[in-house]
Write a protein that holds these residues in place. Structure first.
Motif, PDB file in Angstrom:
ATOM      1  N   ARG A 117      54.423  29.359  64.635  1.00 21.66           N
ATOM      2  CA  ARG A 117      55.748  28.729  64.648  1.00 21.66           C
ATOM      3  C   ARG A 117      56.091  28.235  66.048  1.00 21.66           C
ATOM      4  NH1 ARG A 117      59.950  28.959  60.940  1.00 21.66           N
ATOM      5  NH2 ARG A 117      58.182  29.205  59.537  1.00 21.66           N
ATOM      6  N   ALA A 118      55.784  29.024  67.061  1.00 20.31           N
ATOM      7  CA  ALA A 118      56.041  28.598  68.438  1.00 20.31           C
ATOM      8  C   ALA A 118      55.228  27.346  68.760  1.00 20.31           C
ATOM      9  CB  ALA A 118      55.714  29.726  69.415  1.00 20.31           C
ATOM     10  N   LEU A 119      53.989  27.310  68.309  1.00 16.68           N
ATOM     11  CA  LEU A 119      53.144  26.143  68.526  1.00 16.68           C
ATOM     12  C   LEU A 119      53.767  24.889  67.896  1.00 16.68           C
ATOM     13  CD1 LEU A 119      50.464  25.008  69.623  1.00 16.68           C
ATOM     14  CD2 LEU A 119      49.430  25.627  67.426  1.00 16.68           C
ATOM     15  N   GLU A 120      54.295  25.023  66.692  1.00 19.86           N
ATOM     16  CA  GLU A 120      54.964  23.898  66.026  1.00 19.86           C
ATOM     17  C   GLU A 120      56.159  23.408  66.838  1.00 19.86           C
ATOM     18  OE1 GLU A 120      56.188  25.095  62.101  1.00 19.86           O
ATOM     19  OE2 GLU A 120      54.139  25.577  61.492  1.00 19.86           O
ATOM     20  N   VAL A 121      56.974  24.352  67.286  1.00 16.28           N
ATOM     21  CA  VAL A 121      58.171  23.994  68.062  1.00 16.28           C
ATOM     22  C   VAL A 121      57.772  23.311  69.363  1.00 16.28           C
ATOM     23  CG1 VAL A 121      60.159  24.925  69.343  1.00 16.28           C
ATOM     24  CG2 VAL A 121      59.628  25.795  67.055  1.00 16.28           C
ATOM     25  N   MET A 122      56.822  23.892  70.074  1.00 16.14           N
ATOM     26  CA  MET A 122      56.432  23.327  71.368  1.00 16.14           C
ATOM     27  C   MET A 122      55.787  21.955  71.194  1.00 16.14           C
ATOM     28  SD  MET A 122      57.761  25.456  73.281  1.00 16.14           S
ATOM     29  CE  MET A 122      58.617  26.871  72.601  1.00 16.14           C
ATOM     30  N   LYS A 123      55.018  21.787  70.155  1.00 16.63           N
ATOM     31  CA  LYS A 123      54.412  20.471  69.886  1.00 16.63           C
ATOM     32  C   LYS A 123      55.518  19.444  69.636  1.00 16.63           C
ATOM     33  CE  LYS A 123      50.930  18.153  67.110  1.00 16.63           C
ATOM     34  NZ  LYS A 123      49.946  18.281  66.044  1.00 16.63           N
ATOM     35  N   ALA A 124      56.498  19.803  68.820  1.00 17.04           N
ATOM     36  CA  ALA A 124      57.611  18.900  68.524  1.00 17.04           C
ATOM     37  C   ALA A 124      58.424  18.589  69.775  1.00 17.04           C
ATOM     38  CB  ALA A 124      58.511  19.504  67.446  1.00 17.04           C
ATOM     39  N   GLU A 125      58.513  19.543  70.688  1.00 22.80           N
ATOM     40  CA  GLU A 125      59.283  19.362  71.923  1.00 22.80           C
ATOM     41  C   GLU A 125      58.457  18.746  73.050  1.00 22.80           C
ATOM     42  OE1 GLU A 125      62.467  19.679  72.314  1.00 22.80           O
ATOM     43  OE2 GLU A 125      62.878  20.558  70.349  1.00 22.80           O
ATOM     44  N   GLY A 126      57.163  18.550  72.813  1.00 17.39           N
ATOM     45  CA  GLY A 126      56.302  17.968  73.834  1.00 17.39           C
ATOM     46  C   GLY A 126      55.977  18.922  74.974  1.00 17.39           C
ATOM     47  N   ILE A 127      55.956  20.215  74.669  1.00 18.30           N
ATOM     48  CA  ILE A 127      55.678  21.242  75.677  1.00 18.30           C
ATOM     49  C   ILE A 127      54.274  21.789  75.450  1.00 18.30           C
ATOM     50  CG2 ILE A 127      56.336  23.547  76.498  1.00 18.30           C
ATOM     51  CD1 ILE A 127      59.243  22.807  75.838  1.00 18.30           C
ATOM     52  N   PRO A 128      53.425  21.759  76.484  1.00 17.72           N
ATOM     53  CA  PRO A 128      52.074  22.301  76.323  1.00 17.72           C
ATOM     54  C   PRO A 128      52.092  23.815  76.110  1.00 17.72           C
ATOM     55  CG  PRO A 128      52.428  21.565  78.581  1.00 17.72           C
ATOM     56  CD  PRO A 128      53.657  21.211  77.802  1.00 17.72           C
ATOM     57  N   VAL A 129      51.052  24.300  75.433  1.00 22.00           N
ATOM     58  CA  VAL A 129      50.934  25.722  75.112  1.00 22.00           C
ATOM     59  C   VAL A 129      49.695  26.296  75.790  1.00 22.00           C
ATOM     60  CG1 VAL A 129      50.549  27.380  73.238  1.00 22.00           C
ATOM     61  CG2 VAL A 129      52.111  25.452  72.911  1.00 22.00           C
ATOM     62  N   HIS A 130      49.899  27.377  76.510  1.00 23.76           N
ATOM     63  CA  HIS A 130      48.792  28.135  77.105  1.00 23.76           C
ATOM     64  C   HIS A 130      48.518  29.291  76.144  1.00 23.76           C
ATOM     65  CE1 HIS A 130      47.197  30.739  80.643  1.00 23.76           C
ATOM     66  NE2 HIS A 130      46.221  30.218  79.935  1.00 23.76           N
ATOM     67  N   ASN A 131      47.474  29.147  75.351  1.00 23.96           N
ATOM     68  CA  ASN A 131      47.199  30.111  74.290  1.00 23.96           C
ATOM     69  C   ASN A 131      46.238  31.205  74.763  1.00 23.96           C
ATOM     70  OD1 ASN A 131      46.734  31.512  71.957  1.00 23.96           O
ATOM     71  ND2 ASN A 131      46.493  29.698  70.692  1.00 23.96           N
ATOM     72  N   VAL A 132      46.780  32.165  75.516  1.00 21.82           N
ATOM     73  CA  VAL A 132      45.946  33.282  75.984  1.00 21.82           C
ATOM     74  C   VAL A 132      45.608  34.234  74.854  1.00 21.82           C
ATOM     75  CG1 VAL A 132      46.759  33.192  78.372  1.00 21.82           C
ATOM     76  CG2 VAL A 132      47.940  34.644  76.734  1.00 21.82           C
ATOM     77  N   THR A 133      46.387  34.194  73.791  1.00 13.96           N
ATOM     78  CA  THR A 133      46.137  35.094  72.672  1.00 13.96           C
ATOM     79  C   THR A 133      44.772  34.825  72.061  1.00 13.96           C
ATOM     80  OG1 THR A 133      48.488  35.137  72.219  1.00 13.96           O
ATOM     81  CG2 THR A 133      47.054  35.943  70.482  1.00 13.96           C
ATOM     82  N   GLU A 134      44.478  33.581  71.811  1.00 13.18           N
ATOM     83  CA  GLU A 134      43.199  33.252  71.195  1.00 13.18           C
ATOM     84  C   GLU A 134      42.058  33.257  72.201  1.00 13.18           C
ATOM     85  OE1 GLU A 134      42.771  33.291  67.964  1.00 13.18           O
ATOM     86  OE2 GLU A 134      44.907  33.717  67.896  1.00 13.18           O
TER      87      GLU A 134
END
Length: 177
Positions: A117-134
């Protein structure tokens, strides 16, 4: 993180536990203040997905502290405000945790749902995601001190990952010589 960035950038961390996304929304303006930040790296979620009853007791059958819909709205509010600062904004995924240990009331399925869900929101907002979880799940879990938090080696690893991300994406301004 402060040590990892020594001589590279000044690092400011909020002086309290960020708690859940409701707390983020209530405090983000005060935490950011009117300082002209170059980069804002933020995260919320591990407290949101914790399953609690009305008395605050954790358990797998209790509701999430902040449900996915409210979490979504909170992230949208925070993201829109942070974008208004003109800083470069980066979201960090919810870090992994060991369900078998003291992470009672938290599940990997909730972690996946909240990160998605956070990924969806950040994509829609144009904010890059640093995915340390994966990218660092297995090694981070080896450095968990209590199933949720990381020991000094885990924190050093997270700081190094952030430093690498910042360098790779050229998020910091060149300092004059």
């Amino acid at each position: 993180t402060v040590d990892a960035f020594e001589g590279i950038a000044s690092v400011y961390c909020i002086p309290v536990n960020g708690r859940d996304s409701n707390h983020l929304v209530k405090n983000v303006r005060r935490w950011v203040g009117d300082h002209p930040w170059d980069v804002i790296y933020f995260n919320s979620g591990i407290h949101d997905l914790t399953r609690l009853n009305k008395e605050g007791k954790r358990g797998p059958n209790h509701p999430n502290a902040v449900n996915l819909e409210e979490y979504t709205k909170n992230l949208q509010i925070a993201a829109q405000f942070l974008k208004s600062t003109n800083a470069k904004i980066v979201w960090r995924s919810v870090t992994p945790f060991l369900q078998e240990m003291k992470a009672k009331g938290r599940s990997q399925s909730d972690e996946a749902a909240y990160n998605a869900r956070a990924l969806e929101v950040m994509k829609a907002e144009g904010i890059p995601v640093h995915n340390v979880t994966e990218s660092k799940r297995d090694v981070l879990l080896q450095h968990s001190s209590d199933g949720v938090h990381f020991n000094s080696d885990g924190n050093t690893l997270l700081a190094g990952e952030l430093l690498n991300y910042v360098a790779k994406h050229k998020l910091l301004k060149e300092r004059p010589q």
